[in-house]
Design a protein around this motif. Structure first.
Motif, PDB file in Angstrom:
ATOM      1  N   ILE A 149     -33.276  65.647   2.998  1.00  0.00           N
ATOM      2  CA  ILE A 149     -32.255  65.733   1.939  1.00  0.00           C
ATOM      3  C   ILE A 149     -30.909  66.117   2.559  1.00  0.00           C
ATOM      4  N   ALA A 150     -30.940  67.086   3.472  1.00  0.00           N
ATOM      5  CA  ALA A 150     -29.691  67.526   4.111  1.00  0.00           C
ATOM      6  C   ALA A 150     -29.066  66.391   4.926  1.00  0.00           C
ATOM      7  N   THR A 151     -29.897  65.645   5.638  1.00  0.00           N
ATOM      8  CA  THR A 151     -29.391  64.518   6.437  1.00  0.00           C
ATOM      9  C   THR A 151     -28.748  63.466   5.534  1.00  0.00           C
ATOM     10  N   ALA A 152     -29.444  63.142   4.445  1.00  0.00           N
ATOM     11  CA  ALA A 152     -28.930  62.122   3.525  1.00  0.00           C
ATOM     12  C   ALA A 152     -27.647  62.606   2.860  1.00  0.00           C
ATOM     13  N   ALA A 153     -27.613  63.874   2.466  1.00  0.00           N
ATOM     14  CA  ALA A 153     -26.420  64.420   1.805  1.00  0.00           C
ATOM     15  C   ALA A 153     -25.225  64.401   2.762  1.00  0.00           C
ATOM     16  N   ALA A 154     -25.478  64.756   4.031  1.00  0.00           N
ATOM     17  CA  ALA A 154     -24.385  64.757   5.014  1.00  0.00           C
ATOM     18  C   ALA A 154     -23.839  63.336   5.201  1.00  0.00           C
ATOM     19  N   ALA A 155     -24.738  62.366   5.224  1.00  0.00           N
ATOM     20  CA  ALA A 155     -24.296  60.974   5.375  1.00  0.00           C
ATOM     21  C   ALA A 155     -23.425  60.562   4.188  1.00  0.00           C
ATOM     22  N   LEU A 156     -23.847  60.904   2.986  1.00  0.00           N
ATOM     23  CA  LEU A 156     -23.051  60.565   1.794  1.00  0.00           C
ATOM     24  C   LEU A 156     -21.680  61.239   1.848  1.00  0.00           C
ATOM     25  N   CYS A 157     -21.664  62.506   2.244  1.00  0.00           N
ATOM     26  CA  CYS A 157     -20.390  63.235   2.326  1.00  0.00           C
ATOM     27  C   CYS A 157     -19.467  62.608   3.371  1.00  0.00           C
ATOM     28  N   ALA A 158     -20.064  61.992   4.385  1.00  0.00           N
ATOM     29  CA  ALA A 158     -19.267  61.353   5.436  1.00  0.00           C
ATOM     30  C   ALA A 158     -18.853  59.935   5.041  1.00  0.00           C
ATOM     31  N   GLY A 159     -19.157  59.544   3.821  1.00  0.00           N
ATOM     32  CA  GLY A 159     -18.707  58.230   3.351  1.00  0.00           C
ATOM     33  C   GLY A 159     -19.689  57.105   3.644  1.00  0.00           C
ATOM     34  N   GLU A 160     -20.891  57.469   4.101  1.00  0.00           N
ATOM     35  CA  GLU A 160     -21.893  56.429   4.361  1.00  0.00           C
ATOM     36  C   GLU A 160     -22.732  56.162   3.113  1.00  0.00           C
ATOM     37  N   LEU A 161     -23.490  55.066   3.156  1.00  0.00           N
ATOM     38  CA  LEU A 161     -24.361  54.730   2.040  1.00  0.00           C
ATOM     39  C   LEU A 161     -25.777  55.212   2.308  1.00  0.00           C
ATOM     40  N   VAL A 162     -26.440  55.697   1.272  1.00  0.00           N
ATOM     41  CA  VAL A 162     -27.839  56.106   1.382  1.00  0.00           C
ATOM     42  C   VAL A 162     -28.607  55.530   0.195  1.00  0.00           C
ATOM     43  N   ALA A 163     -29.697  54.855   0.480  1.00  0.00           N
ATOM     44  CA  ALA A 163     -30.562  54.405  -0.620  1.00  0.00           C
ATOM     45  C   ALA A 163     -31.509  55.548  -0.967  1.00  0.00           C
ATOM     46  N   PHE A 164     -31.771  55.746  -2.238  1.00  0.00           N
ATOM     47  CA  PHE A 164     -32.631  56.882  -2.629  1.00  0.00           C
ATOM     48  C   PHE A 164     -33.475  56.536  -3.850  1.00  0.00           C
ATOM     49  N   ALA A 165     -34.613  57.241  -3.939  1.00  0.00           N
ATOM     50  CA  ALA A 165     -35.536  57.022  -5.053  1.00  0.00           C
ATOM     51  C   ALA A 165     -34.969  57.616  -6.330  1.00  0.00           C
ATOM     52  N   THR A 166     -35.122  56.901  -7.433  1.00  0.00           N
ATOM     53  CA  THR A 166     -34.950  57.512  -8.749  1.00  0.00           C
ATOM     54  C   THR A 166     -36.214  57.149  -9.531  1.00  0.00           C
ATOM     55  N   GLU A 167     -36.346  57.668 -10.739  1.00  0.00           N
ATOM     56  CA  GLU A 167     -37.545  57.354 -11.526  1.00  0.00           C
ATOM     57  C   GLU A 167     -37.542  55.921 -12.046  1.00  0.00           C
ATOM     58  N   THR A 168     -36.366  55.257 -12.035  1.00  0.00           N
ATOM     59  CA  THR A 168     -36.296  53.886 -12.555  1.00  0.00           C
ATOM     60  C   THR A 168     -36.484  52.880 -11.430  1.00  0.00           C
ATOM     61  N   VAL A 169     -35.489  52.766 -10.566  1.00  0.00           N
ATOM     62  CA  VAL A 169     -35.536  51.892  -9.392  1.00  0.00           C
ATOM     63  C   VAL A 169     -34.815  52.635  -8.263  1.00  0.00           C
ATOM     64  N   TYR A 170     -34.903  52.107  -7.038  1.00  0.00           N
ATOM     65  CA  TYR A 170     -34.156  52.726  -5.942  1.00  0.00           C
ATOM     66  C   TYR A 170     -32.670  52.401  -6.086  1.00  0.00           C
ATOM     67  N   GLY A 171     -31.827  53.397  -5.824  1.00  0.00           N
ATOM     68  CA  GLY A 171     -30.391  53.211  -5.927  1.00  0.00           C
ATOM     69  C   GLY A 171     -29.756  53.147  -4.538  1.00  0.00           C
ATOM     70  N   LEU A 172     -28.606  52.489  -4.464  1.00  0.00           N
ATOM     71  CA  LEU A 172     -27.815  52.455  -3.230  1.00  0.00           C
ATOM     72  C   LEU A 172     -26.604  53.342  -3.473  1.00  0.00           C
TER      73      LEU A 172
END
Ligand code: TXA
Ligand code: MG
Length: 324
Positions: A13-36
């Protein structure tokens, strides 16, 4: 190839959050479908989402937040209907379209004066949103127009060469996208049927209008007639129609709502749910379409499901997938 991170691991989670904060894209699970996901306040990152998805600029994105309070910060003129729906269905598969505050970039809303807000219910999505502490714009993690991903592997196959991280949270329990409900006018309008049913919404706020699912609706630029489409040609049978027999040499896949015996002759037979259960059918829908799409068939024939409750969202996706 993207790195698939285990969403239950706090380091991931920390790695993904850091990537998002740095302006990168992260795909992640939600209860509906995966989001980008991208930082919704970072226009460069948001522009990257459109590029990776090959998505037309005019199609606005949903902004994800970890709780109602932080979500409603981005809206103005929040009325009692919005509060009632947020209270009842968030976190969950409901997106509310409300008047936006100026802080939301035009790129996110495609220049509209409204913003789509959602608090997802998946623990991995929530952990990520809490960790990044900023709004995350996230469309479904598929190339524009194609079937939405419901597992991390689907995302890997579709976009793995274009993104760095996929936050795995297992297969999506709901399996169809969130219900998009606009509250920007006097009458509430369901722009996209989804995981929360129209009936459930009407219990809370009274009668709502339904945007046409056989016509593109200008109020929701994403409601294109052709959408969610596999490559193979789909034929949606009208309710109650008998199942056609494949002609000689034709390789046909058949999708049934519930498991039952059918005449032989089809190259593949899949059912959405063993006992014809809407929740299970919605959860399986995109994975079934994807499996059949990989078989190189001439045609996939799908029977209609009853059009109430979650059946409405399933039929909406099937009509769009079958449109050419
Ligand atoms: O379940 C979901 O909603 C998933 C997960 C990842 O949260 N997301 C998703 O996003 O389905 P997307 O981008 O595939 O679909 C967003 C839909 C589109 O139909 C878009 O037109 C509509 O929401 N939308 C977004 N902002 C809008 C706005 N301001 N006014 C009207 N419609 C809007
Ligand atoms: Mg989508």
């Amino acid at each position: 190839m993207a790195r698939i991170l285990d969403g239950s691991d706090p380091h991931a989670i920390a790695t993904a959050a850091a990537a998002l904060c740095a302006g990168e894209l992260v795909a992640f699970a939600t209860e509906t479908v995966y989001g980008l996901g991208a930082d919704a306040l970072n226009e460069r990152a948001v522009a990257q989402v459109f590029a990776v998805k090959n998505r037309p600029r005019f199609d606005p994105l949903i902004v994800h937040l970890p709780d109602t309070e932080s979500a409603l910060q981005y809206a103005r003129d929040v009325d009692s209907r919005a509060l009632a729906l947020a209270e009842r269905f968030w976190p969950g598969p409901l997106t509310l379209v409300l008047q936006k505050k100026p802080i939301v970039p035009d790129l996110v809303t495609a220049g509209l004066d409204s913003v789509a807000l959602r608090v997802p219910a998946h623990p991995v999505a929530l952990a990520l949103l809490r960790a990044v502490e900023r709004p995350i714009a996230a469309p479904s993690a598929n190339p524009f127009g194609y079937v939405s991903p419901t597992t991390a592997m689907h995302v890997q196959e579709l976009l793995g060469d274009k993104i760095q991280f996929i936050l795995d949270g297992g297969p999506c329990a709901v399996g169809v996208e969130s219900t998009v409900c606009a509250l920007t006018e006097k009458d509430a309008v369901i722009l996209r049927p989804g995981g929360v049913t129209v009936e459930e919404i009407e219990v809370m706020i009274g009668p709502v209008q339904l945007a046409s699912s056989t016509q593109a609706d200008s109020r929701s630029p994403g409601t294109l007639l052709q959408h969610y489409s596999p490559r193979v040609v789909l034929q949606l049978l009208p309710a109650g129609a008998s199942i056609p027999r494949p002609s000689a040499g034709e390789r046909v896949g058949l999708v049934l709502f519930a498991d039952r015996p059918v005449e032989p002759g089809n190259a593949a037979v899949e059912f959405l749910s063993e006992h014809g259960d809407f929740v299970e059918a919605a959860a399986n829908l995109f994975a079934v379409l994807r499996r059949l799409d990989d078989l190189g068939l001439d045609l996939v024939v799908i029977e209609s499901v009853p059009e109430h409750g979650l059946g409405r969202a399933i039929m909406d996706r099937l009509r769009r997938a079958a449109a050419r």
